[in-house]
Design a protein around this motif. Structure first.
Motif, PDB file in Angstrom:
ATOM      1  N   PHE A  54       0.825  -1.202   0.000  1.00 37.97           N
ATOM      2  CA  PHE A  54       0.000   0.000   0.000  1.00 37.97           C
ATOM      3  C   PHE A  54       0.865   1.260   0.000  1.00 37.97           C
ATOM      4  O   PHE A  54       1.858   1.347   0.719  1.00 37.97           O
ATOM      5  CB  PHE A  54      -0.930   0.014   1.213  1.00 37.97           C
ATOM      6  N   ASN A  68       1.286   5.188   0.759  1.00 39.26           N
ATOM      7  CA  ASN A  68       0.775   6.279   1.583  1.00 39.26           C
ATOM      8  C   ASN A  68       1.545   7.551   1.221  1.00 39.26           C
ATOM      9  O   ASN A  68       2.759   7.625   1.406  1.00 39.26           O
ATOM     10  CB  ASN A  68       0.933   5.953   3.070  1.00 39.26           C
ATOM     11  N   CYS A 118       5.699   3.038   1.537  1.00 34.12           N
ATOM     12  CA  CYS A 118       5.010   1.770   1.336  1.00 34.12           C
ATOM     13  C   CYS A 118       4.655   1.168   2.699  1.00 34.12           C
ATOM     14  O   CYS A 118       5.498   1.127   3.598  1.00 34.12           O
ATOM     15  CB  CYS A 118       5.886   0.809   0.539  1.00 34.12           C
ATOM     16  N   LYS A 149      -0.325  -2.150   5.524  1.00 29.68           N
ATOM     17  CA  LYS A 149      -1.744  -1.839   5.406  1.00 29.68           C
ATOM     18  C   LYS A 149      -1.935  -0.353   5.695  1.00 29.68           C
ATOM     19  O   LYS A 149      -1.087   0.290   6.322  1.00 29.68           O
ATOM     20  CB  LYS A 149      -2.578  -2.694   6.361  1.00 29.68           C
ATOM     21  N   CYS A 150      -3.061   0.196   5.240  1.00 24.84           N
ATOM     22  CA  CYS A 150      -3.335   1.610   5.456  1.00 24.84           C
ATOM     23  C   CYS A 150      -3.661   1.879   6.923  1.00 24.84           C
ATOM     24  O   CYS A 150      -4.134   0.995   7.645  1.00 24.84           O
ATOM     25  CB  CYS A 150      -4.491   2.075   4.571  1.00 24.84           C
ATOM     26  N   ALA A 184      -8.085   2.004   1.714  1.00 24.64           N
ATOM     27  CA  ALA A 184      -7.258   1.550   0.597  1.00 24.64           C
ATOM     28  C   ALA A 184      -8.099   1.530  -0.673  1.00 24.64           C
ATOM     29  O   ALA A 184      -9.279   1.164  -0.639  1.00 24.64           O
ATOM     30  CB  ALA A 184      -6.697   0.164   0.885  1.00 24.64           C
ATOM     31  N   TYR A 210      -4.207   0.392  -4.646  1.00 26.47           N
ATOM     32  CA  TYR A 210      -3.420   0.229  -3.425  1.00 26.47           C
ATOM     33  C   TYR A 210      -2.856   1.562  -2.906  1.00 26.47           C
ATOM     34  O   TYR A 210      -1.783   1.586  -2.316  1.00 26.47           O
ATOM     35  CB  TYR A 210      -2.293  -0.783  -3.637  1.00 26.47           C
ATOM     36  N   SER A 211      -3.591   2.632  -3.137  1.00 28.10           N
ATOM     37  CA  SER A 211      -3.240   3.916  -2.535  1.00 28.10           C
ATOM     38  C   SER A 211      -4.066   4.126  -1.270  1.00 28.10           C
ATOM     39  O   SER A 211      -5.221   3.698  -1.197  1.00 28.10           O
ATOM     40  CB  SER A 211      -3.498   5.067  -3.513  1.00 28.10           C
ATOM     41  N   CYS A 212      -3.492   4.788  -0.296  1.00 25.32           N
ATOM     42  CA  CYS A 212      -4.188   5.088   0.950  1.00 25.32           C
ATOM     43  C   CYS A 212      -4.750   6.504   0.874  1.00 25.32           C
ATOM     44  O   CYS A 212      -4.006   7.453   0.608  1.00 25.32           O
ATOM     45  CB  CYS A 212      -3.242   4.966   2.150  1.00 25.32           C
ATOM     46  N   TRP A 233     -11.629  -0.628   2.693  1.00 26.14           N
ATOM     47  CA  TRP A 233     -11.407  -0.408   1.265  1.00 26.14           C
ATOM     48  C   TRP A 233     -12.383   0.623   0.721  1.00 26.14           C
ATOM     49  O   TRP A 233     -13.505   0.736   1.206  1.00 26.14           O
ATOM     50  CB  TRP A 233     -11.568  -1.697   0.462  1.00 26.14           C
TER      51      TRP A 233
END
Length: 332
Positions: free
Chosen positions: A210, A212, A220, A223-224, A230, A234-236, A251
């Motif tokens: 992910f 951030n 990276c 997890k967010c 997310a 896979y961007s936060c 999500w």
């Protein structure tokens, strides 16, 4: 007795009040239509010009057809005893220029094909004794040109192996922050890349999928964070930035995934089908166990009935055998 805003043609203004055909002896010179006492510029027949007309040259406040012998050097439209300090002499024509012709180099008001030994370096078309910048051969630069890099006070086409990184066009042994695949030093990794030591690699590793975004670089994560969702790429993003469907409270999807269903369309909430699948599996197992148990009970029941029938048949057969034996005894 006529009044004018300015004097008519071929007349000159005198004392700010009168227009005359010839300036009086007290103010004999004509300058821009006015009679003046002194001409600060160049005279032609009592007319004062700031510059001599085309084809004439100026010297000692007069216009001439050519420069006199005591001031034979011409610069633009004026005559001088020697060329001004900022100009360059062409001795063949006694003319002064602002700069040397293209391909020539200036040194002490003379143009050369190449700089002399006492001033060997070329800095912007002038020959200098020392370079207050960076050398590329005999050329001196304040900044190295495009495609050249600074190393040990010189401009070189490629950084050496012991200083292979490029920091603001300088060859350095290591970057202070990060560097890209082309060994360029950068302050932060670009979008959709992550720092691996000081090397910015494109994308994120599978262990930290992910991305951030922060004010100074992208990081990276495994997890967010709890206050972010997310996305599919896979961007936060922050909760307030999600305008699509929220899935599993972690999500943000443009539409519900195939393994989910819309729980509330107004609030755009998706619910996973996994609990349903699990419940179906549990129920299937329970039903299967019950069916197997029922089949076993039925089989046991059928077996008991068959055993009972067999015992009855054996019992009847035994009675019949005894009667036959008794009859045989009697007959005997």
């Amino acid at each position: 007795m006529n009044c004018y805003d300015k004097c008519p043609h071929k007349t000159f203004q005198y004392n700010d009040k009168s227009c005359v055909q010839d300036c009086p002896s007290i103010t004999p010179y004509n300058y821009k239509g006015k009679c003046v006492q002194v001409c600060k510029y160049f005279l032609i027949k009592k007319t004062c010009h700031e510059e001599c007309p085309y084809g004439l040259v100026g010297y000692q406040k007069k216009c001439h057809l050519k420069c006199p012998s005591e001031a034979k050097y011409r610069y633009k439209w004026e005559c001088f005893k020697k060329c001004p300090n900022i100009t360059i002499l062409n001795p063949l024509k006694s003319v002064c220029f602002d700069s040397c012709p293209h391909g020539k180099l200036k040194y002490q008001q003379i143009c050369y094909n190449r700089c002399p030994l006492q001033a060997p370096y070329n800095f912007k078309g002038e020959c200098v004794k020392s370079c207050d910048g960076y050398l590329d051969g005999f050329k001196c630069y304040k900044q190295c040109p495009t495609g050249r890099f600074v190393f040990n006070g010189k401009c070189i086409p490629k950084c050496p192996q012991n200083a292979s990184f490029i920091d603001s066009k300088r060859c350095v042994s290591s970057c202070p922050y990060f560097h890209d695949d082309y060994l360029n030093c950068i302050r932060k990794c670009p979008k959709y890349s992550y720092p691996h030591g000081k090397h910015c690699r494109i994308g994120c590793p599978s262990s930290l999928p992910f991305i951030n975004s922060r004010y100074d670089h992208d990081e990276c994560l495994e997890k967010c964070d709890s206050f972010k969702y997310a996305t599919e790429n896979y961007s936060c993003i922050y909760h307030s930035e999600c305008s699509a469907f929220i899935y599993d409270d972690t999500w943000c999807f443009q539409k519900c995934p195939s393994n989910a269903y819309i729980l509330r369309s107004k609030d755009k909430l998706c619910k996973s089908l996994k609990p349903v699948y699990i419940m179906i599996c549990i129920l299937s197992v329970i039903v299967s166990i019950n069916v197997v148990f029922g089949v076993r009970v039925l089989c046991h029941y059928i077996k008991m009935r068959l055993d009972k029938k067999q015992r009855i048949v054996r019992s009847e057969n035994a009675g019949f055998t005894e009667e036959v034996n008794l009859l045989e005894i009697i007959e005997t």
